[in-house]
Motif scaffolding. Sequence first.
Motif, PDB file in Angstrom:
ATOM      1  N   GLN A  52       1.376  18.678  -3.986  1.00  0.00           N
ATOM      2  CA  GLN A  52       0.312  17.669  -4.064  1.00  0.00           C
ATOM      3  C   GLN A  52       0.762  16.479  -4.904  1.00  0.00           C
ATOM      4  OE1 GLN A  52      -3.188  19.734  -5.461  1.00  0.00           O
ATOM      5  NE2 GLN A  52      -3.160  21.151  -3.748  1.00  0.00           N
ATOM      6  N   ALA A  53       1.467  16.748  -5.994  1.00  0.00           N
ATOM      7  CA  ALA A  53       1.970  15.657  -6.837  1.00  0.00           C
ATOM      8  C   ALA A  53       2.974  14.809  -6.070  1.00  0.00           C
ATOM      9  CB  ALA A  53       2.601  16.230  -8.105  1.00  0.00           C
ATOM     10  N   LEU A  54       3.845  15.455  -5.296  1.00  0.00           N
ATOM     11  CA  LEU A  54       4.828  14.712  -4.499  1.00  0.00           C
ATOM     12  C   LEU A  54       4.145  13.795  -3.492  1.00  0.00           C
ATOM     13  CD1 LEU A  54       7.615  17.350  -3.827  1.00  0.00           C
ATOM     14  CD2 LEU A  54       7.939  15.071  -4.817  1.00  0.00           C
ATOM     15  N   VAL A  55       3.083  14.265  -2.867  1.00  0.00           N
ATOM     16  CA  VAL A  55       2.342  13.439  -1.909  1.00  0.00           C
ATOM     17  C   VAL A  55       1.768  12.216  -2.620  1.00  0.00           C
ATOM     18  CG1 VAL A  55       0.281  13.362  -0.442  1.00  0.00           C
ATOM     19  CG2 VAL A  55       1.851  15.309  -0.308  1.00  0.00           C
ATOM     20  N   MET A  56       1.204  12.414  -3.799  1.00  0.00           N
ATOM     21  CA  MET A  56       0.623  11.298  -4.557  1.00  0.00           C
ATOM     22  C   MET A  56       1.698  10.265  -4.927  1.00  0.00           C
ATOM     23  SD  MET A  56      -2.568  11.787  -4.834  1.00  0.00           S
ATOM     24  CE  MET A  56      -3.387  13.079  -3.962  1.00  0.00           C
ATOM     25  N   GLY A  80      11.547   0.966  -8.320  1.00  0.00           N
ATOM     26  CA  GLY A  80      12.699   1.757  -8.772  1.00  0.00           C
ATOM     27  C   GLY A  80      12.271   2.960  -9.587  1.00  0.00           C
ATOM     28  N   ALA A  81      11.316   2.749 -10.485  1.00  0.00           N
ATOM     29  CA  ALA A  81      10.816   3.848 -11.315  1.00  0.00           C
ATOM     30  C   ALA A  81      10.127   4.898 -10.448  1.00  0.00           C
ATOM     31  CB  ALA A  81       9.855   3.317 -12.376  1.00  0.00           C
ATOM     32  N   GLU A  82       9.359   4.454  -9.453  1.00  0.00           N
ATOM     33  CA  GLU A  82       8.695   5.408  -8.560  1.00  0.00           C
ATOM     34  C   GLU A  82       9.721   6.248  -7.816  1.00  0.00           C
ATOM     35  OE1 GLU A  82       6.265   2.744  -6.252  1.00  0.00           O
ATOM     36  OE2 GLU A  82       4.502   3.106  -7.498  1.00  0.00           O
ATOM     37  N   GLY A  83      10.829   5.618  -7.404  1.00  0.00           N
ATOM     38  CA  GLY A  83      11.897   6.350  -6.716  1.00  0.00           C
ATOM     39  C   GLY A  83      12.525   7.412  -7.609  1.00  0.00           C
ATOM     40  N   VAL A  84      12.777   7.056  -8.855  1.00  0.00           N
ATOM     41  CA  VAL A  84      13.361   8.006  -9.800  1.00  0.00           C
ATOM     42  C   VAL A  84      12.387   9.150 -10.073  1.00  0.00           C
ATOM     43  CG1 VAL A  84      14.150   8.304 -12.187  1.00  0.00           C
ATOM     44  CG2 VAL A  84      14.903   6.321 -10.859  1.00  0.00           C
ATOM     45  N   ILE A  85      11.125   8.822 -10.241  1.00  0.00           N
ATOM     46  CA  ILE A  85      10.110   9.854 -10.503  1.00  0.00           C
ATOM     47  C   ILE A  85       9.973  10.775  -9.295  1.00  0.00           C
ATOM     48  CG2 ILE A  85       7.659  10.253 -10.915  1.00  0.00           C
ATOM     49  CD1 ILE A  85       7.738   7.608 -12.597  1.00  0.00           C
ATOM     50  N   ARG A  86      10.006  10.211  -8.097  1.00  0.00           N
ATOM     51  CA  ARG A  86       9.917  11.024  -6.885  1.00  0.00           C
ATOM     52  C   ARG A  86      11.073  12.031  -6.837  1.00  0.00           C
ATOM     53  NH1 ARG A  86       8.378   7.325  -3.687  1.00  0.00           N
ATOM     54  NH2 ARG A  86      10.421   6.399  -3.332  1.00  0.00           N
ATOM     55  N   ILE A  87      12.273  11.575  -7.186  1.00  0.00           N
ATOM     56  CA  ILE A  87      13.434  12.470  -7.224  1.00  0.00           C
ATOM     57  C   ILE A  87      13.231  13.553  -8.279  1.00  0.00           C
ATOM     58  CG2 ILE A  87      15.887  12.600  -7.845  1.00  0.00           C
ATOM     59  CD1 ILE A  87      16.149   9.767  -6.524  1.00  0.00           C
ATOM     60  N   LEU A  88      12.745  13.173  -9.457  1.00  0.00           N
ATOM     61  CA  LEU A  88      12.518  14.140 -10.539  1.00  0.00           C
ATOM     62  C   LEU A  88      11.502  15.203 -10.128  1.00  0.00           C
ATOM     63  CD1 LEU A  88      12.900  15.140 -13.452  1.00  0.00           C
ATOM     64  CD2 LEU A  88      11.200  13.442 -14.157  1.00  0.00           C
ATOM     65  N   VAL A  89      10.385  14.775  -9.561  1.00  0.00           N
ATOM     66  CA  VAL A  89       9.355  15.732  -9.145  1.00  0.00           C
ATOM     67  C   VAL A  89       9.894  16.641  -8.040  1.00  0.00           C
ATOM     68  CG1 VAL A  89       7.050  15.982  -8.122  1.00  0.00           C
ATOM     69  CG2 VAL A  89       7.449  14.261  -9.898  1.00  0.00           C
ATOM     70  N   ASN A  90      10.689  16.090  -7.150  1.00  0.00           N
ATOM     71  CA  ASN A  90      11.301  16.881  -6.095  1.00  0.00           C
ATOM     72  C   ASN A  90      12.258  17.929  -6.677  1.00  0.00           C
ATOM     73  OD1 ASN A  90      11.631  17.621  -3.470  1.00  0.00           O
ATOM     74  ND2 ASN A  90      12.677  15.771  -2.829  1.00  0.00           N
ATOM     75  N   LEU A  91      13.051  17.540  -7.664  1.00  0.00           N
ATOM     76  CA  LEU A  91      13.963  18.490  -8.322  1.00  0.00           C
ATOM     77  C   LEU A  91      13.184  19.617  -8.999  1.00  0.00           C
ATOM     78  CD1 LEU A  91      16.574  16.060  -9.905  1.00  0.00           C
ATOM     79  CD2 LEU A  91      16.987  17.705  -8.072  1.00  0.00           C
ATOM     80  N   ILE A  92      12.087  19.270  -9.646  1.00  0.00           N
ATOM     81  CA  ILE A  92      11.256  20.283 -10.306  1.00  0.00           C
ATOM     82  C   ILE A  92      10.685  21.236  -9.252  1.00  0.00           C
ATOM     83  CG2 ILE A  92       9.200  20.695 -11.718  1.00  0.00           C
ATOM     84  CD1 ILE A  92       9.713  17.792 -12.858  1.00  0.00           C
ATOM     85  N   ALA A  93      10.227  20.684  -8.131  1.00  0.00           N
ATOM     86  CA  ALA A  93       9.674  21.507  -7.051  1.00  0.00           C
ATOM     87  C   ALA A  93      10.726  22.485  -6.528  1.00  0.00           C
ATOM     88  CB  ALA A  93       9.133  20.627  -5.930  1.00  0.00           C
ATOM     89  N   HIS A  94      11.970  22.034  -6.429  1.00  0.00           N
ATOM     90  CA  HIS A  94      13.052  22.929  -5.995  1.00  0.00           C
ATOM     91  C   HIS A  94      13.298  24.032  -7.026  1.00  0.00           C
ATOM     92  CE1 HIS A  94      14.232  21.054  -2.267  1.00  0.00           C
ATOM     93  NE2 HIS A  94      14.234  19.872  -2.852  1.00  0.00           N
ATOM     94  N   ASP A  95      13.204  23.686  -8.300  1.00  0.00           N
ATOM     95  CA  ASP A  95      13.337  24.702  -9.351  1.00  0.00           C
ATOM     96  C   ASP A  95      12.229  25.737  -9.261  1.00  0.00           C
ATOM     97  OD1 ASP A  95      15.722  24.153 -10.602  1.00  0.00           O
ATOM     98  OD2 ASP A  95      14.833  22.950 -12.208  1.00  0.00           O
TER      99      ASP A  95
END
Length: 112
Positions: A70-74, A33-48
């Motif tokens: 690269q962070a999103l892939v990890m 669950g935490a990984e899913g939330v972090i993935r969403i957060l990193v994706n939002l930052i990437a969009h910004d």
Amino acid sequence: MAFSQSEKIKGGIIWASTALQTLDALQGPERRGAEGVIRILVNLIAHDVQLSARVAPDDGWREVQSFMEQALVMVASGVGFEAVHHLTKALSRVTTIGQRAMTYLKDEHLLG
């Protein structure tokens, strides 16, 4: 615009890095669950970052975008702790963009 965008993105990167560093303490469904939330957060930052490249052009945003990808892939690969390295590099580049923007604002007497 670059200054305000850089500040917002820096805050997001710090949040994501901190969250990734706490993953080791989680197991099972909590970790997933935490990984899913972090993935969403990193994706939002990437969009910004993509938005920032459009509204406040700076060559540095391309580098930041690459580090975010690269962070999103990890994170998506389940090795989120390794994404912190890429996020740290992105943070450094975003800080540089913000500093350049601040210098410009000061030189143009737009900031006190």
